[in-house]
Design a protein around this motif. Sequence first.
Motif, mmCIF file in Angstrom:
data_model
loop_
_atom_site.group_PDB
_atom_site.id
_atom_site.type_symbol
_atom_site.label_atom_id
_atom_site.label_comp_id
_atom_site.label_asym_id
_atom_site.label_seq_id
_atom_site.Cartn_x
_atom_site.Cartn_y
_atom_site.Cartn_z
ATOM 1 N N THR A 129 -56.603 -1.752 17.199
ATOM 2 C CA THR A 129 -56.951 -1.116 18.474
ATOM 3 C C THR A 129 -57.728 0.172 18.242
ATOM 4 N N ALA A 130 -57.358 0.943 17.228
ATOM 5 C CA ALA A 130 -58.095 2.171 16.904
ATOM 6 C C ALA A 130 -59.543 1.840 16.554
ATOM 7 N N ALA A 131 -59.745 0.762 15.806
ATOM 8 C CA ALA A 131 -61.108 0.337 15.475
ATOM 9 C C ALA A 131 -61.867 -0.076 16.730
ATOM 10 N N ALA A 132 -61.193 -0.779 17.634
ATOM 11 C CA ALA A 132 -61.830 -1.192 18.890
ATOM 12 C C ALA A 132 -62.200 0.027 19.740
ATOM 13 N N VAL A 133 -61.348 1.053 19.723
ATOM 14 C CA VAL A 133 -61.624 2.279 20.474
ATOM 15 C C VAL A 133 -62.851 2.982 19.896
ATOM 16 N N ARG A 134 -62.939 3.042 18.565
ATOM 17 C CA ARG A 134 -64.073 3.725 17.930
ATOM 18 C C ARG A 134 -65.399 3.016 18.193
ATOM 19 N N ARG A 135 -65.382 1.704 18.303
ATOM 20 C CA ARG A 135 -66.646 0.986 18.526
ATOM 21 C C ARG A 135 -66.880 0.622 20.000
ATOM 22 N N ALA A 136 -66.053 1.142 20.897
ATOM 23 C CA ALA A 136 -66.169 0.826 22.322
ATOM 24 C C ALA A 136 -67.502 1.321 22.882
ATOM 25 N N ALA A 137 -68.148 0.462 23.629
ATOM 26 C CA ALA A 137 -69.380 0.796 24.344
ATOM 27 C C ALA A 137 -69.297 0.116 25.705
ATOM 28 N N PHE A 138 -69.385 0.897 26.752
ATOM 29 C CA PHE A 138 -69.230 0.368 28.100
ATOM 30 C C PHE A 138 -70.562 0.386 28.831
ATOM 31 N N PRO A 139 -70.809 -0.623 29.658
ATOM 32 C CA PRO A 139 -72.016 -0.586 30.481
ATOM 33 C C PRO A 139 -71.880 0.494 31.563
ATOM 34 N N VAL A 140 -72.987 1.116 31.897
ATOM 35 C CA VAL A 140 -73.008 2.112 32.963
ATOM 36 C C VAL A 140 -73.318 1.380 34.266
ATOM 37 N N THR A 141 -72.472 1.639 35.267
ATOM 38 C CA THR A 141 -72.620 0.958 36.546
ATOM 39 C C THR A 141 -72.637 1.971 37.688
ATOM 40 N N PHE A 142 -73.023 1.491 38.832
ATOM 41 C CA PHE A 142 -72.957 2.288 40.056
ATOM 42 C C PHE A 142 -71.492 2.430 40.439
ATOM 43 N N ARG A 143 -71.047 3.647 40.687
ATOM 44 C CA ARG A 143 -69.665 3.964 41.037
ATOM 45 C C ARG A 143 -68.696 3.515 39.946
ATOM 46 N N GLY A 144 -68.910 4.048 38.768
ATOM 47 C CA GLY A 144 -68.034 3.765 37.631
ATOM 48 C C GLY A 144 -67.214 4.990 37.283
ATOM 49 N N TYR A 145 -66.410 4.856 36.235
ATOM 50 C CA TYR A 145 -65.565 5.965 35.791
ATOM 51 C C TYR A 145 -66.406 7.050 35.118
ATOM 52 N N ARG A 147 -68.002 9.307 32.714
ATOM 53 C CA ARG A 147 -68.255 9.068 31.293
ATOM 54 C C ARG A 147 -67.607 10.143 30.427
ATOM 55 N N GLN A 148 -67.627 11.388 30.867
ATOM 56 C CA GLN A 148 -67.034 12.463 30.077
ATOM 57 C C GLN A 148 -65.519 12.279 29.967
ATOM 58 N N GLN A 149 -64.866 11.923 31.064
ATOM 59 C CA GLN A 149 -63.420 11.742 31.040
ATOM 60 C C GLN A 149 -63.025 10.550 30.174
ATOM 61 N N VAL A 150 -63.772 9.463 30.270
ATOM 62 C CA VAL A 150 -63.467 8.283 29.450
ATOM 63 C C VAL A 150 -63.674 8.604 27.971
ATOM 64 N N ASP A 151 -64.773 9.289 27.642
ATOM 65 C CA ASP A 151 -65.033 9.645 26.246
ATOM 66 C C ASP A 151 -63.920 10.538 25.697
ATOM 67 N N LEU A 152 -63.444 11.484 26.483
ATOM 68 C CA LEU A 152 -62.341 12.348 26.064
ATOM 69 C C LEU A 152 -61.083 11.516 25.820
ATOM 70 N N PHE A 153 -60.777 10.595 26.747
ATOM 71 C CA PHE A 153 -59.610 9.732 26.571
ATOM 72 C C PHE A 153 -59.729 8.918 25.287
ATOM 73 N N LEU A 154 -60.921 8.389 25.004
ATOM 74 C CA LEU A 154 -61.108 7.572 23.801
ATOM 75 C C LEU A 154 -60.879 8.395 22.533
ATOM 76 N N ARG A 155 -61.341 9.640 22.516
ATOM 77 C CA ARG A 155 -61.109 10.504 21.348
ATOM 78 C C ARG A 155 -59.608 10.744 21.157
ATOM 79 N N GLN A 156 -58.904 11.021 22.268
ATOM 80 C CA GLN A 156 -57.461 11.262 22.191
ATOM 81 C C GLN A 156 -56.721 10.003 21.767
ATOM 82 N N ALA A 157 -57.134 8.854 22.286
ATOM 83 C CA ALA A 157 -56.483 7.589 21.934
ATOM 84 C C ALA A 157 -56.676 7.277 20.462
ATOM 85 N N ALA A 158 -57.883 7.518 19.947
ATOM 86 C CA ALA A 158 -58.149 7.252 18.523
ATOM 87 C C ALA A 158 -57.244 8.112 17.638
#
Length: 162
Positions: A129-145, A147-158
Amino acid sequence: MTAYTFSVVLRGYNPQAVDALLAPAVTALTSTDAGARADAAAALRRANLPVVLRGFDRAQVDSAIATLTGQLAGAPGADPGPHTATGSPAPVAEFEVTLRGYDAAAVDRLVQRVNQALTSGSATTRAETAAAVRRAAFPVTFRGYSRQQVDLFLRQAARELA
């Protein structure tokens, strides 16, 4: 009893159908009857909610259904909240919705995987899961989460998974 609040969006799930689906499942969470819990989980798995012009955000509802299904599969009377193997609460991810952000459904799937890995206690699962978190890439969409908050969460999760 857990109360769910969903955003109302265009082309969302019918609110009455969502409420009718979730109410028995939330009630079954407090039940010690394994049959009632299994029936409620099965009803959530086979749910086919109608989409209406203005309804509940589908990604949010799908995430709540997945969470409830997992909680119902746990032991009766157990604390339904997510916890890590060390007993501390697993990170709860709530992100702001922005005009152009990460795809909410994809982020929710990864957040759920992170929480499952943290509760599993398996070193292999955590490493994968840590490897999946490090290589995670999400598509950018209209009305999405956000990006800064998700990136911060991913760093903390890793860090948490390492």
